[in-house]
Design an enzyme around this catalytic site. Sequence first.
Site, PDB file in Angstrom:
ATOM      1  N   ARG A 297       3.687   3.193  -9.003  1.00  0.00           N
ATOM      2  CA  ARG A 297       4.078   4.181  -7.992  1.00  0.00           C
ATOM      3  C   ARG A 297       3.238   5.447  -8.088  1.00  0.00           C
ATOM      4  O   ARG A 297       2.813   6.004  -7.070  1.00  0.00           O
ATOM      5  CB  ARG A 297       5.572   4.498  -8.134  1.00  0.00           C
ATOM      6  N   TYR A 434       4.135  -0.422  -0.005  1.00  0.00           N
ATOM      7  CA  TYR A 434       4.283  -1.193  -1.243  1.00  0.00           C
ATOM      8  C   TYR A 434       4.652  -0.323  -2.435  1.00  0.00           C
ATOM      9  O   TYR A 434       4.537   0.884  -2.396  1.00  0.00           O
ATOM     10  CB  TYR A 434       3.090  -2.091  -1.510  1.00  0.00           C
ATOM     11  N   GLU A 435       5.162  -1.002  -3.467  1.00  0.00           N
ATOM     12  CA  GLU A 435       5.762  -0.343  -4.649  1.00  0.00           C
ATOM     13  C   GLU A 435       6.952   0.524  -4.264  1.00  0.00           C
ATOM     14  O   GLU A 435       7.254   1.507  -4.925  1.00  0.00           O
ATOM     15  CB  GLU A 435       4.721   0.468  -5.426  1.00  0.00           C
ATOM     16  N   GLY A 436       7.637   0.143  -3.206  1.00  0.00           N
ATOM     17  CA  GLY A 436       8.808   0.888  -2.747  1.00  0.00           C
ATOM     18  C   GLY A 436       8.455   1.776  -1.578  1.00  0.00           C
ATOM     19  O   GLY A 436       7.640   2.689  -1.704  1.00  0.00           O
ATOM     20  N   GLN A 441      11.699   5.587  -2.190  1.00  0.00           N
ATOM     21  CA  GLN A 441      11.366   6.733  -3.046  1.00  0.00           C
ATOM     22  C   GLN A 441      12.306   7.901  -2.781  1.00  0.00           C
ATOM     23  O   GLN A 441      12.759   8.582  -3.712  1.00  0.00           O
ATOM     24  CB  GLN A 441       9.912   7.179  -2.803  1.00  0.00           C
TER      25      GLN A 441
END
Length: 593
Positions: A297, A434-436, A441
């Site tokens: 992230r 991506y990655e949340g 977040q």
Amino acid sequence: MSTYSAPLRDMLFTMKEVGGLEAVCALPGFEECSADLVESILEEAGKFAAGVLDPINRAGDTQGARWKDGVVNAADGFKEAYQSFCDTGWNGMPASVEFGGQGLPTLVSTAVLEMWKSSNHAFSLCQMLTLGAVEAIAHHGSEALKQRFLPNMVSGRWTGTMNITEPQAGSDLSVIRSRAVPQGDHYRVSGNKIFITWGEHDLAENIIHLVLARLPDAPAGVKGLSLFLCPKFLVNEDGSLGERNDLLCTSLEHKLGIHGSPTASMSFGEQGGAIGYLVGEPNQGLACMFTMMNHARLNVGLEGLGVSERAYQHARAYALERVQGRTATGSKTIIGHPDVRRMLMDGKARIEAMRALAYFCAAQMDRAHAAAHPADRAQSQALVELLTPIVKGWLTDNALFIASDGVQVHGGMGFVEETGAAQYLRDARITTIYEGTTAIQANDLIGRKIAREGGKTVKALVARMDADARRLLDSREAAVAQTGAALHTGVAALDAAVDWLLAHSAEAGAQCAAGSVPFLRLAGTVVGGWLSARLADAAAAQLAAGEGDAAFLRAKVATARHYAAHVLVAAPMLRDVVVHGGDTTLALADEQF
């Protein structure tokens, strides 16, 4: 097509004035790192980025990675560039010396990683995933796994991946179906994963997959996930490669951008089960994977910075050479048109604030790791945890804005692929997902990072920013004082939004969630404004002392003032959206949309 040039002066100035480079180098374990060494490292990295990675970025976009019968070949030039990247030690630079890395401060490696992400976003993802896997194995793997896999992963001889997502399980990891059945000292893993970055390729001789799966007796939901290490090729006791494991890349995704980075669909266990090794404790896989996810992230936030810098440089180069119409300022090219200047100034101001936030967070990571006193380490770690969703969400949010303006600066030519401006917008688009996603977040920020601890860390940060704002109000430099005034207003807006969230998080969770993304943008805007103001203050002090490059320092003051006048002024509006906007967001029934 422009050529990437690492903004070394901006990087070093930010590392010193916001990251506290001198203090970081004085931390236990970093004493051999000096400002002169850092400058040399950045210069060499800049040469590699400009001379090796930037030239193949176009081929990565137009040609992309190619799949045939389970085999993936990278775009032209990628394999040779990767070999050179590893041979010169860049791949393992951020890693621990224990496994062959250089053990440099995170602040230093962050600046270097920015260059890879600017010059070739798709290429940089391979290193990012590998080092994230290294972090997870180093923190949670057995000593045997560390010794067998980490040295070759750090060197780049082997690469790493993160296998989480499944066709039916995107952000909802509770419905992951992949299975792992114990068999002696290993497990047999089966299942299908999608969206696996660099899941298959021909750059390295082995690929180490970290896979979330369920044991036969695992409880339902995320509490039943375990983490397994599944190599593409099994590794013998002497470290040599053995037979091919039971895993296969079944296809590559056809994507909007980052075409040079193969995004694989992976099948595990079609012939009886892929051999895997447990990482960490049973049913603790998500906690283990979060070590890798948090690493990713922060690095995806850095991608937002990197692609923004590249899009800005591309637009600036075009504006300085394109002749079109009579300009209001007398310039011969379109940079003389006020609105072109506005877009370039917006990009420059946002990028400098973004860089300041990324480097500030990196320095806090170094302090959390190496500060002498436990209380200082704990305080810095709490700040890193607070800032992580802001770095990921706000930097990538800005990247879309800056890359879009980069196309706009080109006018109609920006919509034509041959100019190259569109690639940066397409490449930037994935970073907010991506990655949340940004919403994930933002909900993490207002929930785990603020409400759960009663706002302790964010309130301490607010107090720190407010003290600086009040000090800057008294600056003899008018532009710095004006920036301080805007910062004071912005901090007050953030403080009010925090108070509202804390007061309503228990009974009005939906309304808080509806305003979570605006709140993340508010937090990023204000923290970015604070750090931008600190850069301006440092530049003004050097100007007053007759030090440094006067033109560079005056530009720093002017850019911070622009940020205050064009970006930071949005803080009260964002506060009002957080406080009053939730009801309208939730006003319609499903069928009314």
